[in-house]
Design an enzyme around this catalytic site. Structure first.
Site, PDB file in Angstrom:
ATOM      1  N   ASP A  22       3.170  -4.334   8.252  1.00 48.09           N
ATOM      2  CA  ASP A  22       1.968  -3.516   8.088  1.00 48.09           C
ATOM      3  C   ASP A  22       0.767  -4.453   8.283  1.00 48.09           C
ATOM      4  OD1 ASP A  22      -0.234  -2.121   7.276  1.00 48.09           O
ATOM      5  OD2 ASP A  22       0.479  -1.713   5.243  1.00 48.09           O
TER       6      ASP A  22
ATOM      7  N   HIS B 127       0.873  -1.177   0.000  1.00 52.56           N
ATOM      8  CA  HIS B 127       0.000   0.000   0.000  1.00 52.56           C
ATOM      9  C   HIS B 127       0.914   1.232   0.000  1.00 52.56           C
ATOM     10  CE1 HIS B 127      -2.794   2.947   1.800  1.00 52.56           C
ATOM     11  NE2 HIS B 127      -3.782   2.120   1.525  1.00 52.56           N
TER      12      HIS B 127
ATOM     13  N   LYS C  58     -10.388   0.383  10.796  1.00 50.00           N
ATOM     14  CA  LYS C  58     -10.643  -0.816   9.986  1.00 50.00           C
ATOM     15  C   LYS C  58     -11.068  -2.001  10.856  1.00 50.00           C
ATOM     16  CE  LYS C  58      -7.083   0.307   6.533  1.00 50.00           C
ATOM     17  NZ  LYS C  58      -7.837   1.002   5.486  1.00 50.00           N
TER      18      LYS C  58
ATOM     19  N   GLN D  14      -4.560  -4.919   7.234  1.00 45.18           N
ATOM     20  CA  GLN D  14      -5.577  -5.838   6.725  1.00 45.18           C
ATOM     21  C   GLN D  14      -5.527  -7.189   7.441  1.00 45.18           C
ATOM     22  OE1 GLN D  14      -7.934  -4.898   4.763  1.00 45.18           O
ATOM     23  NE2 GLN D  14      -7.088  -2.920   4.176  1.00 45.18           N
TER      24      GLN D  14
ATOM     25  N   CYS E  99      -4.862   2.570  -3.503  1.00 50.98           N
ATOM     26  CA  CYS E  99      -3.599   3.076  -2.930  1.00 50.98           C
ATOM     27  C   CYS E  99      -2.456   2.093  -3.118  1.00 50.98           C
ATOM     28  CB  CYS E  99      -3.752   3.438  -1.460  1.00 50.98           C
ATOM     29  SG  CYS E  99      -4.949   4.729  -1.173  1.00 50.98           S
TER      30      CYS E  99
END
Lengths: 129, 414
Positions: free
Chosen positions: B205, B128, B231, B208, B371
């Site tokens: 990261d 991303h 999120k 998600q 993104c």
């Protein structure tokens, strides 16, 4: 939605007017919409005195809204004085599209006009006396 | 011990999410964009309202009741999040605005302090922008070189050349736990161990991943882990940077001001300890309290159950999409290595036109490059459509998606 993706818009997308490039254009300009990758290039041929559009063509790729509204814009400005082009605004394009667009999609519809105006502006800057 | 993973009672869960009952364009909302931001349960909303309504005051300031009570709630939230991600202590949890800020914090503080010209950062082709642009800026500024772990044709990370990529110059390794476009779940542990073997620090990261599956940063042994609160049922404006204590201690502050100092005179200053050292100014403490309530909600469901539910929905979506003529799913086809996002294209229909037509059926999906422009360029695409799922997604919503795609094809004569 059928009111947006109606016959006229789809027709302009499938059979774009003034589609292609011009060999002896007085100016050409290209930009893309970074959000979705819509890309439009406009080639313009002006009259001897540079006051009027005598031929115009666009090329590119992207969503239906961006490509069809560019096609509609070509029909609108072909043969017109450049002073008319300078006066065109957001609402004029939305009127050509003729159906309500959500905020995110307005950008798609305006890309063609943005490219044409930016190219014309640069041409006028380059040809100041 | 229970051997069976309990399954989610989705109908019951949906009652906690008032926004899911809305109608869009005269149709029931089918919300398939949770990878961008999740909907919010009433329990989280109540925590926000209570924090503002009852005994509200700034944190870490007053010696009076309201301030101490709010400070306690803020500290409790830090503890809840630490437990949720398997951090050894609350002090490993730095509150930031979002995962983008978490990654920028590492790039600015750790990167600018510890990296030198000629050093290398190893990232991947699927990142991303939030885990790419901060490194690109650092690389330009400091003469640091970026290298990329390539993708396999299936859309997983190609680790076959990892040992060659992990040269002694590599000081940082960073990658997405789950790709927001391909959906690919990367097993972080082998990469982390091999990076540590050459002395590199590792940033994961987890944007998600943390909302969708069990995460144990202690077991992973990563140096940093970034996540976004909004999120995972939390409010906007709150995210988390997990950091190992010794790494956070060695880092200079990212921003300076109030709260993050220990002593200030007219000509000198000393820093407070982590995590407060990285939380200059009044933090988003109400939002942190809200995120605490959000992880309470997820923990009560059980993250194994959350993962099992999403795996089922993703498997069903992959199956249904495979029936649609002209549909191409981007990324792995095995639901075992896919998170809750499914990006796809429909032949001859631009994702934006598809998104607009689906919206008219009440189906909310994402359309664009999500993104991740370099990844789309790598895949030879300018944009894709993406449906993403969460704890409240029902299989009938996947059916609604498929039906709406057929309708869009009809309108556009494709």
């Amino acid at each position: 939605m059928e009111d947006l993706y109606r016959e006229n818009l789809l027709d302009h997308y499938e059979n774009p007017r003034h589609h292609g490039t011009l060999e002896h254009a007085d100016f050409s300009h290209e930009e893309s919409n970074p959000l979705c990758g819509d890309r439009i290039r406009v080639d313009v041929k002006l009259s001897e005195d540079g006051s009027q559009i005598v031929d115009i063509a666009f090329s590119g790729d992207g969503c239906i809204i961006s490509q069809a509204s560019a096609s509609m814009l070509m029909e609108e400005v072909d043969g017109k004085p450049i002073s008319d082009v300078q006066k065109l605004e957001r609402q004029d394009i939305l009127d050509l599209v003729g159906a309500p667009l959500t905020t995110a999609r307005v950008k798609c519809a305006l890309l063609g006009l943005k490219v044409l105006k930016a190219g014309l502006y640069q041409y006028l800057v380059d040809h100041q006396d | 011990m229970e051997d069976m993973i309990k399954s989610l009672d989705v109908a019951r869960i949906r009652q906690d999410f008032p926004a899911l009952n809305e109608r869009v364009n005269g149709r029931p909302l089918v919300f398939l964009d949770s990878a961008a931001s999740s909907q919010k349960p009433v329990q989280m909303l109540a925590a926000l309202e209570q924090a503002y309504r009852t005994s509200y005051a700034n944190v870490h300031r007053g010696v009076y009741y309201n301030s101490e009570r709010t400070t306690d709630l803020y500290d409790q939230a830090r503890g809840k999040i630490a437990r949720f991600i398997g951090a050894p202590a609350p002090e490993n949890v730095v509150f930031v605005r979002n995962a983008t800020e978490a990654l920028n914090l590492v790039a600015y503080s750790y990167g600018r302090h510890f990296l030198r010209a000629g050093d290398e950062i190893l990232l991947t082709e699927l990142e991303h922008h939030a885990n790419f642009v901060p490194w690109l800026v650092l690389a330009r500024e400091r003469g640091v070189r970026l290298k990329f772990i390539p993708l396999t044709p299936q859309g997983t990370l190609d680790l076959s050349k990892l040992d060659e990529l992990l040269t002694p110059r590599v000081k940082l390794v960073t990658f997405a736990h789950v790709s927001n476009v391909l959906g690919t779940i990367t097993d972080p542990k082998p990469i982390i161990d091999r990076a540590h073997a050459i002395g590199a620090k590792v940033i994961v990261d987890g944007c998600q991943a943390a909302p969708h599956m069990p995460v144990d940063v202690g077991a992973l042994d990563c140096d940093f882990y970034a996540l976004s609160g909004h999120k995972m049922l939390g409010p906007t404006g709150i995210g988390v940077l997990y950091g190992k204590a010794e790494v956070l201690d060695a880092m200079p502050p990212f921003m300076t001001g109030g709260d993050m100092i220990s002593n200030v005179s007219f000509d000198s200053v000393s820093w407070n300890d982590a995590p407060v050292k990285f939380e200059a100014g009044t933090p988003a403490f109400v939002e942190a309290i809200g995120l605490g309530a959000a992880v309470d909600y997820l923990a009560a469901l059980g993250m194994d159950a959350v993962r099992a539910h999403e795996r089922e929905v993703v498997a069903y979506a992959l199956d249904r999409l495979s029936e649609v003529p002209g549909a191409t799913v981007i990324g792995p086809t095995d639901p075992d290595i896919r998170g809750g996002a499914v990006a796809f294209t429909i032949k001859d229909i631009h994702p934006h036109d598809l998104g607009t037509l689906l919206d008219r059926e009440g189906v909310a999906i994402r359309a664009g490059h999500h993104c991740a422009q370099p990844l789309h360029t790598r895949l030879g695409l300018t944009a894709t459509a993406r449906a993403s799922f969460y704890i409240y997604t029902e299989l009938r919503e996947v059916d609604a998606l498929i039906e709406a795609i057929y309708k869009a094809k009809q309108v556009l004569r494709k």
